[in-house]
Design a protein around this motif. Sequence first.
Motif, PDB file in Angstrom:
ATOM      1  N   LYS A  76       0.959  -1.257  -0.015  1.00 36.23           N
ATOM      2  CA  LYS A  76       0.058   0.118   0.035  1.00 36.23           C
ATOM      3  C   LYS A  76       0.722   1.303  -0.125  1.00 36.23           C
ATOM      4  CE  LYS A  76      -3.831   2.641   0.751  1.00 36.23           C
ATOM      5  NZ  LYS A  76      -3.197   3.837   1.082  1.00 36.23           N
ATOM      6  N   ARG A  77       1.936   1.331   0.961  1.00 38.41           N
ATOM      7  CA  ARG A  77       2.795   2.078   0.780  1.00 38.41           C
ATOM      8  C   ARG A  77       3.491   2.477  -0.482  1.00 38.41           C
ATOM      9  NH1 ARG A  77       3.321   7.515   3.057  1.00 38.41           N
ATOM     10  NH2 ARG A  77       5.469   8.150   3.247  1.00 38.41           N
ATOM     11  N   ILE A  78       3.917   1.551  -1.051  1.00 37.41           N
ATOM     12  CA  ILE A  78       4.533   1.527  -2.617  1.00 37.41           C
ATOM     13  C   ILE A  78       3.679   2.277  -3.308  1.00 37.41           C
ATOM     14  CG2 ILE A  78       5.501   0.122  -4.352  1.00 37.41           C
ATOM     15  CD1 ILE A  78       6.660  -1.772  -1.971  1.00 37.41           C
ATOM     16  N   ALA A  79       2.660   1.818  -3.490  1.00 43.64           N
ATOM     17  CA  ALA A  79       1.494   2.322  -4.206  1.00 43.64           C
ATOM     18  C   ALA A  79       1.279   3.891  -4.288  1.00 43.64           C
ATOM     19  CB  ALA A  79       0.044   1.527  -4.221  1.00 43.64           C
ATOM     20  N   ASP A  80       1.198   4.269  -3.099  1.00 40.43           N
ATOM     21  CA  ASP A  80       1.108   5.638  -2.595  1.00 40.43           C
ATOM     22  C   ASP A  80       2.142   6.609  -3.187  1.00 40.43           C
ATOM     23  OD1 ASP A  80      -1.377   4.996  -1.571  1.00 40.43           O
ATOM     24  OD2 ASP A  80      -0.704   5.225   0.427  1.00 40.43           O
ATOM     25  N   ILE A  81       3.511   5.992  -2.786  1.00 38.53           N
ATOM     26  CA  ILE A  81       4.797   6.746  -3.001  1.00 38.53           C
ATOM     27  C   ILE A  81       5.265   6.725  -4.292  1.00 38.53           C
ATOM     28  CG2 ILE A  81       7.157   6.923  -2.085  1.00 38.53           C
ATOM     29  CD1 ILE A  81       5.007   8.091  -0.183  1.00 38.53           C
ATOM     30  N   GLU A  82       5.149   5.604  -4.934  1.00 36.31           N
ATOM     31  CA  GLU A  82       5.809   5.474  -6.321  1.00 36.31           C
ATOM     32  C   GLU A  82       6.013   6.442  -7.278  1.00 36.31           C
ATOM     33  OE1 GLU A  82       8.739   3.220  -7.686  1.00 36.31           O
ATOM     34  OE2 GLU A  82       8.642   3.613  -5.502  1.00 36.31           O
ATOM     35  N   PRO A  83       4.567   6.957  -7.583  1.00 37.05           N
ATOM     36  CA  PRO A  83       4.376   7.986  -8.745  1.00 37.05           C
ATOM     37  C   PRO A  83       5.529   9.133  -8.360  1.00 37.05           C
ATOM     38  CG  PRO A  83       2.273   7.237  -8.131  1.00 37.05           C
ATOM     39  CD  PRO A  83       3.396   6.736  -6.969  1.00 37.05           C
ATOM     40  N   ALA A  84       5.628   9.580  -7.309  1.00 34.70           N
ATOM     41  CA  ALA A  84       6.584  10.617  -7.042  1.00 34.70           C
ATOM     42  C   ALA A  84       8.090  10.467  -6.901  1.00 34.70           C
ATOM     43  CB  ALA A  84       6.229  11.312  -5.632  1.00 34.70           C
ATOM     44  N   VAL A  85       8.360   9.060  -6.773  1.00 30.91           N
ATOM     45  CA  VAL A  85       9.835   9.009  -6.859  1.00 30.91           C
ATOM     46  C   VAL A  85      10.517   7.933  -7.377  1.00 30.91           C
ATOM     47  CG1 VAL A  85       9.916   9.853  -4.148  1.00 30.91           C
ATOM     48  CG2 VAL A  85       9.444   7.385  -4.559  1.00 30.91           C
ATOM     49  N   LEU A 116      10.196  -9.870   7.241  1.00 29.70           N
ATOM     50  CA  LEU A 116      10.182  -8.407   7.137  1.00 29.70           C
ATOM     51  C   LEU A 116      10.415  -8.110   5.780  1.00 29.70           C
ATOM     52  CD1 LEU A 116      10.541  -5.744   8.900  1.00 29.70           C
ATOM     53  CD2 LEU A 116      13.008  -5.948   8.488  1.00 29.70           C
ATOM     54  N   PRO A 117       9.495  -7.166   4.994  1.00 27.37           N
ATOM     55  CA  PRO A 117       9.691  -6.838   3.453  1.00 27.37           C
ATOM     56  C   PRO A 117      11.033  -5.864   3.451  1.00 27.37           C
ATOM     57  CG  PRO A 117       7.474  -6.553   4.080  1.00 27.37           C
ATOM     58  CD  PRO A 117       8.301  -6.761   5.570  1.00 27.37           C
ATOM     59  N   VAL A 118      11.752  -6.401   2.306  1.00 23.96           N
ATOM     60  CA  VAL A 118      13.090  -5.458   1.998  1.00 23.96           C
ATOM     61  C   VAL A 118      13.167  -5.492   0.511  1.00 23.96           C
ATOM     62  CG1 VAL A 118      14.156  -6.659   3.698  1.00 23.96           C
ATOM     63  CG2 VAL A 118      14.327  -7.762   1.536  1.00 23.96           C
ATOM     64  N   SER A 119      13.839  -4.396   0.014  1.00 22.59           N
ATOM     65  CA  SER A 119      14.005  -4.246  -1.277  1.00 22.59           C
ATOM     66  C   SER A 119      15.497  -4.853  -1.795  1.00 22.59           C
ATOM     67  CB  SER A 119      13.946  -2.603  -1.739  1.00 22.59           C
ATOM     68  OG  SER A 119      14.928  -1.879  -1.230  1.00 22.59           O
ATOM     69  N   ILE A 120      15.655  -5.171  -2.989  1.00 23.00           N
ATOM     70  CA  ILE A 120      16.878  -5.708  -3.469  1.00 23.00           C
ATOM     71  C   ILE A 120      17.439  -4.734  -4.767  1.00 23.00           C
ATOM     72  CG2 ILE A 120      17.929  -7.861  -4.507  1.00 23.00           C
ATOM     73  CD1 ILE A 120      17.299  -8.111  -1.726  1.00 23.00           C
ATOM     74  N   GLY A 169      17.244   2.180  -3.452  1.00 21.20           N
ATOM     75  CA  GLY A 169      17.056   1.464  -2.101  1.00 21.20           C
ATOM     76  C   GLY A 169      17.095   2.503  -1.036  1.00 21.20           C
ATOM     77  N   ALA A 170      17.932   3.645  -1.319  1.00 21.60           N
ATOM     78  CA  ALA A 170      17.993   4.594  -0.249  1.00 21.60           C
ATOM     79  C   ALA A 170      16.510   5.274  -0.227  1.00 21.60           C
ATOM     80  CB  ALA A 170      18.827   5.655  -0.355  1.00 21.60           C
ATOM     81  N   VAL A 171      16.062   5.431  -1.298  1.00 17.14           N
ATOM     82  CA  VAL A 171      14.370   6.407  -1.342  1.00 17.14           C
ATOM     83  C   VAL A 171      13.511   5.315  -0.650  1.00 17.14           C
ATOM     84  CG1 VAL A 171      12.846   7.256  -2.832  1.00 17.14           C
ATOM     85  CG2 VAL A 171      15.160   7.758  -3.183  1.00 17.14           C
ATOM     86  N   SER A 172      13.366   4.062  -0.957  1.00 12.86           N
ATOM     87  CA  SER A 172      12.614   2.876  -0.287  1.00 12.86           C
ATOM     88  C   SER A 172      12.755   3.054   1.075  1.00 12.86           C
ATOM     89  CB  SER A 172      12.913   1.574  -1.252  1.00 12.86           C
ATOM     90  OG  SER A 172      14.009   1.117  -0.629  1.00 12.86           O
ATOM     91  N   ALA A 220      13.821   5.793   3.006  1.00 13.20           N
ATOM     92  CA  ALA A 220      13.420   7.004   3.498  1.00 13.20           C
ATOM     93  C   ALA A 220      11.910   7.252   3.643  1.00 13.20           C
ATOM     94  CB  ALA A 220      14.113   8.088   2.589  1.00 13.20           C
ATOM     95  N   THR A 221      11.257   6.917   2.392  1.00 14.06           N
ATOM     96  CA  THR A 221       9.836   6.726   2.226  1.00 14.06           C
ATOM     97  C   THR A 221       9.013   5.806   3.214  1.00 14.06           C
ATOM     98  OG1 THR A 221       9.778   5.712   0.198  1.00 14.06           O
ATOM     99  CG2 THR A 221       9.947   8.051   0.338  1.00 14.06           C
ATOM    100  N   GLY A 222       9.539   4.908   3.679  1.00 13.44           N
ATOM    101  CA  GLY A 222       8.876   3.652   4.289  1.00 13.44           C
ATOM    102  C   GLY A 222       8.296   3.035   3.546  1.00 13.44           C
ATOM    103  N   GLU A 223       8.904   2.834   2.429  1.00 14.99           N
ATOM    104  CA  GLU A 223       8.236   1.711   1.297  1.00 14.99           C
ATOM    105  C   GLU A 223       8.739   0.104   1.607  1.00 14.99           C
ATOM    106  OE1 GLU A 223       7.745   3.482  -3.132  1.00 14.99           O
ATOM    107  OE2 GLU A 223       9.729   2.991  -2.512  1.00 14.99           O
ATOM    108  N   VAL A 224       9.864  -0.024   2.431  1.00 20.24           N
ATOM    109  CA  VAL A 224      10.141  -1.229   3.134  1.00 20.24           C
ATOM    110  C   VAL A 224      10.826  -0.949   4.066  1.00 20.24           C
ATOM    111  CG1 VAL A 224      10.331  -2.534   0.769  1.00 20.24           C
ATOM    112  CG2 VAL A 224      12.329  -1.224   1.547  1.00 20.24           C
ATOM    113  N   TRP A 225      11.611  -1.836   4.837  1.00 19.12           N
ATOM    114  CA  TRP A 225      12.124  -1.763   6.239  1.00 19.12           C
ATOM    115  C   TRP A 225      13.734  -1.682   6.004  1.00 19.12           C
ATOM    116  CZ3 TRP A 225       7.051  -3.276   5.815  1.00 19.12           C
ATOM    117  CH2 TRP A 225       6.101  -2.628   6.806  1.00 19.12           C
TER     118      TRP A 225
END
Length: 483
Positions: free
Chosen positions: A33-42, A79-83, A163-166, A168-173
Amino acid sequence: MSNDLWKMTAVEAVTRLKKKEITPLELVEASAKRIADIEPAVNALPTLCLDRARDHAKRIMAGGTACEAAGEAGWLAGLPVSIKDLTDVAGVRTTYGSPIFANHVPAKSHPVVERIERKGGIVMGKSNTPEFGAGGSTFNEVFGRTRNPWNTALTCGGSTGGGAVSLATGEVWLAQGTDHGGSLRRPGTYCSIVGIRPSPGRVTRGTVSNLWSPQSVQGPMARNVPDLALFLDTIAGFCPHDPMTFDAPAVSFSAAVANPAAPKRIAWTADFGGRFELDREIREICTKAARRFEELGCIVEEVSPDFGPVDEVFMAFRSQQFLVDRELQLKEHRDKIKPDIIWNTELGMKQTTSQLAWAERERAALFRRMVEFFQKYDLLVTPSAPTAAFDVNLRAPATINGRKLENYMSGSTLNSAITVAGSPAVAVPCGFDSYGRPTGLQLVGKPRGEAALLQAASLYESLVGLSKLLPIDPKPGTVPPSL
């Protein structure tokens, strides 16, 4: 369940997962849900694998073999992460930021991803990177540009920018990344998070062709130092696919950070004794920030190691690595490779064996000088970037303190010198400039001294309190004037 789960720290989330107060699937849905909200901006996570993440969450919730690492250090419990999109994830589009691999879907995951997933990390998606990770601003011809959430007109840095943006914006932990000339440290600084370049061999590089080179490393990013220590515990340790790796420490990094000891004597240098340019405001902010270690009872002295001809040494090894990695691709796909990579690879082609032998001797001499330096000082502190974040449309800052850069790497000495030295280094936020852009310090420790380094970083982080500002919603803005 609250929609604000994404605001928790990684340590808090894992603690609650272990207590079964929340489930992995709930965190996956909160992240989605956070990814869907944030991605268009970043544009931080251009490739998602949400169904794959949900299936992994359900396997962890069912127990069995999915939880066989539950008693190990670095267990993430779902825990969700980004790669980073340089790193293979089985069944997930992995482009390396290159048009050559725009539709590439690997059948097998990189060893570091296998380790993360075995230890309960759930991959939500691939974070954006410059083409083949080359560059200090995150953009490529496949996915476009990633924007800084503190000001979306600015770069997030590179190459682990997505990764840094994901984070800072709370998309992943937590976010996995790589570092050659500052790719975990510079985006960490520009996004006001923490990223550590571990010692070579601390984390597996797995499938690279440069298996015997200490230049590029894998490493973790997080919103705060305890989270960073947790993720380093997840990924550190011996790997049979990487001949440089060694066993994880008997005492976990998380345990070390939980009982931190302050360094006694700290060396501070703004510019390695006048070796390179630094924007005036960055110098002023970081000089004051470094002195704050005195509030912890540390002795802070302004002194720099002798780095010798480190720029030339770094470029010699970097160009050799590009030659190993890109020579064959350059022959077949030159028209699909960006100019900076072509330039760097062709530098490697022009080098003589005598030049490489000289670089090896200089690197060995620098390592010996650093060993001697760290007999007197427990920590070396520098700025973690010579400028604040710049225009998102630029591949590098136009100038540093009014001086035009010679090439896309010529503003990276602060970070690349530490790469050559072989020391671990962590970027920690230390404030903001007059335009609201994050600034940071680079803390450099003794070789394989990540535990003491993270302890110092944790104490400093608690002192300045900036990690409490995260995560944030993206903020539109304008590009400040060049200095």
